[in-house]
Design an enzyme around this catalytic site. Structure first.
Site, PDB file in Angstrom:
ATOM      1  N   ARG A 147       1.523  33.783 -27.223  1.00 54.55           N
ATOM      2  CA  ARG A 147       1.228  33.191 -25.908  1.00 54.55           C
ATOM      3  C   ARG A 147       0.678  34.298 -25.018  1.00 54.55           C
ATOM      4  NH1 ARG A 147       2.617  28.192 -24.303  1.00 54.55           N
ATOM      5  NH2 ARG A 147       2.634  28.547 -22.074  1.00 54.55           N
TER       6      ARG A 147
ATOM      7  N   CYS B  26      -3.807  26.995 -14.247  1.00 56.18           N
ATOM      8  CA  CYS B  26      -3.438  26.888 -15.673  1.00 56.18           C
ATOM      9  C   CYS B  26      -3.659  25.495 -16.260  1.00 56.18           C
ATOM     10  CB  CYS B  26      -2.013  27.362 -15.841  1.00 56.18           C
ATOM     11  SG  CYS B  26      -1.728  27.954 -17.508  1.00 56.18           S
TER      12      CYS B  26
ATOM     13  N   HIS C 299      -0.332  32.301 -12.283  1.00 57.27           N
ATOM     14  CA  HIS C 299       0.824  31.822 -11.513  1.00 57.27           C
ATOM     15  C   HIS C 299       1.281  32.999 -10.640  1.00 57.27           C
ATOM     16  CE1 HIS C 299       1.043  28.356 -14.184  1.00 57.27           C
ATOM     17  NE2 HIS C 299       1.074  29.156 -15.227  1.00 57.27           N
TER      18      HIS C 299
HETATM   19  N1  GLN Z   1       0.347  23.908 -21.549  1.00 62.83           N
HETATM   20  C1  GLN Z   1      -0.800  24.749 -21.228  1.00 62.83           C
HETATM   21  C2  GLN Z   1      -0.857  26.011 -22.114  1.00 62.83           C
HETATM   22  O1  GLN Z   1       0.123  26.344 -22.738  1.00 62.83           O
HETATM   23  C3  GLN Z   1      -0.751  25.162 -19.754  1.00 62.83           C
HETATM   24  C4  GLN Z   1       0.398  26.128 -19.463  1.00 62.83           C
HETATM   25  C5  GLN Z   1       0.553  26.380 -17.981  1.00 62.83           C
HETATM   26  O2  GLN Z   1       0.214  25.526 -17.155  1.00 62.83           O
HETATM   27  N2  GLN Z   1       1.144  27.559 -17.613  1.00 62.83           N
HETATM   28  O3  GLN Z   1      -1.888  26.674 -22.132  1.00 62.83           O
END
Ligand code: GLN
Length: 264
Positions: A132, A95, A207
């Site tokens: 998101r 990520c 993840h």
């Molecule tokens: N901050 C980054 C985003 O929102 C990475 C998020 C993450 O590592 N899960 O895309």
């Protein structure tokens, strides 16, 4: 035999539980009698410490922490990291980490964060009001030669199950995708690509943590690290992954993913 796991910014980039990838690699080495050291690669780490690293783990982070990391990843440190990846040191970057390995990451707020340019990709957050990308993600690894090596290990197509939580969307230029999305958003929720693969670096939005849910990827990282370090093919003793297999099957069932859907 012994391996050193280089853990990128554990205090800044562990927001989404990716420390589970470090623990999984550590335990799967120890269960096989392979010595393992964990080297935190933090702001106070000197660049030459990276020389000792055999496998790299980078986790996820919020935009703010990514900006702090990029202020530190400069000069000799970034050159060492680049050399390691270019020389074929294996790694799993989740990520926020792969976003920083690309050319840049445009966060929801604030300035564009210049990346390392190791992966030919860019990432952009479409703004706080944008949805998101959150939820279970399932994808088939398609990158060459990784997919073939994993298929030979598994005796079937390598299908990964994980969990994604990112605002940023990633767009690949010449770097190959890691895989093809079966369920979930993947890189950007549009082009059905997930992650990226370059040399022996696995970049993914998944993840979970990724490795305990997909232990075959952990074994590929260990085997690759041993081969790169000792310059010989070392076969790993088989571990009892009954628990991981049944957890995967339970998740595939919950996601109503039949075998056909997985391999469509
Ligand atoms: N901050 C980054 C985003 O929102 C990475 C998020 C993450 O590592 N899960 O895309």
């Amino acid at each position: 035999m012994e391996l050193t796991i280089g853990w990128l910014y554990p205090t800044l980039m562990s927001t989404y539980g990716d420390r589970g990838n470090v623990i999984c690699l550590q335990r799967r080495c120890q269960w096989r009698g392979i010595g393992v050291k964990i080297l935190p690669l933090d702001r106070e780490t000197e660049a030459d410490r990276l020389e000792t690293v055999d496998v790299i783990v980078g986790g996820g982070a919020q935009d703010r922490q990514q900006e702090i990391v990029m202020r530190d990843l400069k000069g000799a440190k970034v050159e060492r990291l680049r050399q390691k990846i270019e020389q074929g040191t294996p790694g799993v970057f989740t990520c926020g980490s792969p976003q920083l390995l690309g050319h840049y990451y445009e966060p929801a707020l604030g300035e564009k964060i210049e990346g390392l340019g190791i992966l030919d990709l860019v990432s952009k957050h479409p703004g706080f009001n944008a949805r998101r990308c959150i939820g279970n993600v399932v994808f088939e690894i398609t990158a060459s030669p990784l997919a073939a090596e994993l298929s030979a290990m598994l005796g079937e197509k390598p299908v990964v199950i994980g969990f994604e939580n990112h605002g940023g969307r990633t767009y690949l230029n010449s770097t190959a995708p890691l895989g093809r999305v079966i369920q979930g958003y993947g890189n950007n929720g549009q082009d059905k690509t997930e992650g990226a693969f370059y040399r022996h670096a696995i970049a993914t939005y998944s993840h979970g943590p990724l490795l305990p849910k997909n232990p075959f990827i952990a074994d590929w990282l260990i085997q690759t690290a041993l081969r790169e370090k000792y310059q010989q093919e070392i076969s790993l003793t088989k571990l009892d992954d009954t628990l991981a297999r049944s957890a995967r099957e339970a998740l595939f069932k919950r996601l109503e993913l039949t075998t056909a859907a997985k391999s469509a």
